[in-house]
Scaffold this active site. Sequence first.
Site, PDB file in Angstrom:
ATOM      1  N   SER A   1      -0.215  12.664  -5.261  1.00 39.86           N
ATOM      2  CA  SER A   1      -0.849  13.300  -4.122  1.00 39.86           C
ATOM      3  C   SER A   1      -1.823  12.324  -3.487  1.00 39.86           C
ATOM      4  CB  SER A   1      -1.603  14.548  -4.576  1.00 39.86           C
ATOM      5  OG  SER A   1      -2.291  15.123  -3.514  1.00 39.86           O
TER       6      SER A   1
ATOM      7  N   THR B   1      -2.897  14.492   6.204  1.00 38.08           N
ATOM      8  CA  THR B   1      -1.658  14.056   5.585  1.00 38.08           C
ATOM      9  C   THR B   1      -1.905  13.016   4.530  1.00 38.08           C
ATOM     10  OG1 THR B   1      -1.496  12.544   7.451  1.00 38.08           O
ATOM     11  CG2 THR B   1      -0.131  14.496   7.520  1.00 38.08           C
TER      12      THR B   1
ATOM     13  N   ASN C   1       9.598   7.983  -5.152  1.00 41.80           N
ATOM     14  CA  ASN C   1       8.962   9.276  -5.466  1.00 41.80           C
ATOM     15  C   ASN C   1       9.212   9.732  -6.882  1.00 41.80           C
ATOM     16  OD1 ASN C   1       7.638  10.817  -3.044  1.00 41.80           O
ATOM     17  ND2 ASN C   1       9.282   9.540  -2.214  1.00 41.80           N
TER      18      ASN C   1
ATOM     19  N   THR D   1      -1.771   3.995  -3.372  1.00 40.14           N
ATOM     20  CA  THR D   1      -0.938   4.453  -4.496  1.00 40.14           C
ATOM     21  C   THR D   1       0.433   3.789  -4.362  1.00 40.14           C
ATOM     22  OG1 THR D   1      -0.463   6.477  -3.239  1.00 40.14           O
ATOM     23  CG2 THR D   1      -2.167   6.611  -4.936  1.00 40.14           C
TER      24      THR D   1
END
Length: 390
Positions: free
Chosen positions: A390, A186, A385, A153
């Site tokens: 996610s 994580t 961010n 991502t």
Amino acid sequence: MTVTTPRGFRAAGVAAGLKASGASDVALVVNDGPDAGVAGVFTANRVKAAPVLWTQQVVRGGVVRAVVLNSGGANACTGPAGFQDTHATAEHTAAVLTASSPRLMLGAGEVAVCSTGLIGERLPMPALLSGVRGAVRGLSRDGGLPAAEAIMTTDTRPKTTVSAGSGWTVGGMAKGAGMLAPAMATMLCVLTTDAVAGPETLDAALRAATRVTFDRIDSDGCMSTNDTVLLLASGASGIEPSEAELTAVVTAACHDLAQQLIADAEGATKQIAIDVVGAATEEDAVEVGRSVARNNLVKTALFGNDPNWGRILAAVGTTAAAFEPDRVDVAVNGVWVCRGGAAAEDRSKVDLTGRDVTIRIDLHAGDAVATVWTNDLSHAYVHENSAYSS
């Protein structure tokens, strides 16, 4: 050096149009056997994405023949329809794989599903299912790297690893560059091994490995809804290691991937190891390390090359760990800037010009130790961010 290095595995990564960039976004890992044991660990977030809920059920069955993963959408907080999308993905993957290789003869209950991307949006199912068909066509022993690239991502690079046993290996791939906070995993991670091992042995080895690796990295204190780590065993080597041997090699693979995750943390300029020694218990050592790792004042000070031991000591003081404040020592990159809870060596001696930083905290309360890994916070973190994923 990927998930297909162990014998018995094929993989692929393709572009299905889930990402606006056009980059690859669907990955598939297939276990050709002869065995198909599996273990998994998952996010402790109470808000769990549909793929996590599905894959938890699948893992409880003890058999997984395939893992389909997508980036470009988390399928989290999408309600019953999102769970149906996950179920449909597993059914479609099973059907296409069986049609392409009838000897597999697998059902949806043997297909794990993992997703990563934006929370709260349904996946474009026609594109995803088309991507699954393309991935099945592209399956190969050389497909490990394309698969690792397809699950990225905000990652800047794919993350893969291989760790060798005696005549058998463990391979792996992972994605993650933000929302790295443990309890349990994580990120998304698929580990493979050609060792002979049943689900119970795999589960014991994976939980022991994640406890001291993925559970000890803490980038930004944010826990994802989609965290999943899977360990698949093909048994293709014909060698059955002891549980201790398997645990050691799986731990080595997990440690390597965990360090790659921290090294690629969003906006980071420092890779920080927090060594806590002299703790009364290991739990105390972890709590202290995590408190320092999550302290934004410590992280921003290190970004500014400031060995601010006062902020470190203040973070230690927020924990319930056993220690006397006037006995705590703190070193930054080998310079003991704090002794007995007060100033010691000249902080100007600390060299923070490099990327690697080690903070050592001695609580003088016992013999337990633990290491937690984190990173600094820079201006770039806000930019990276801006798209919550996610």
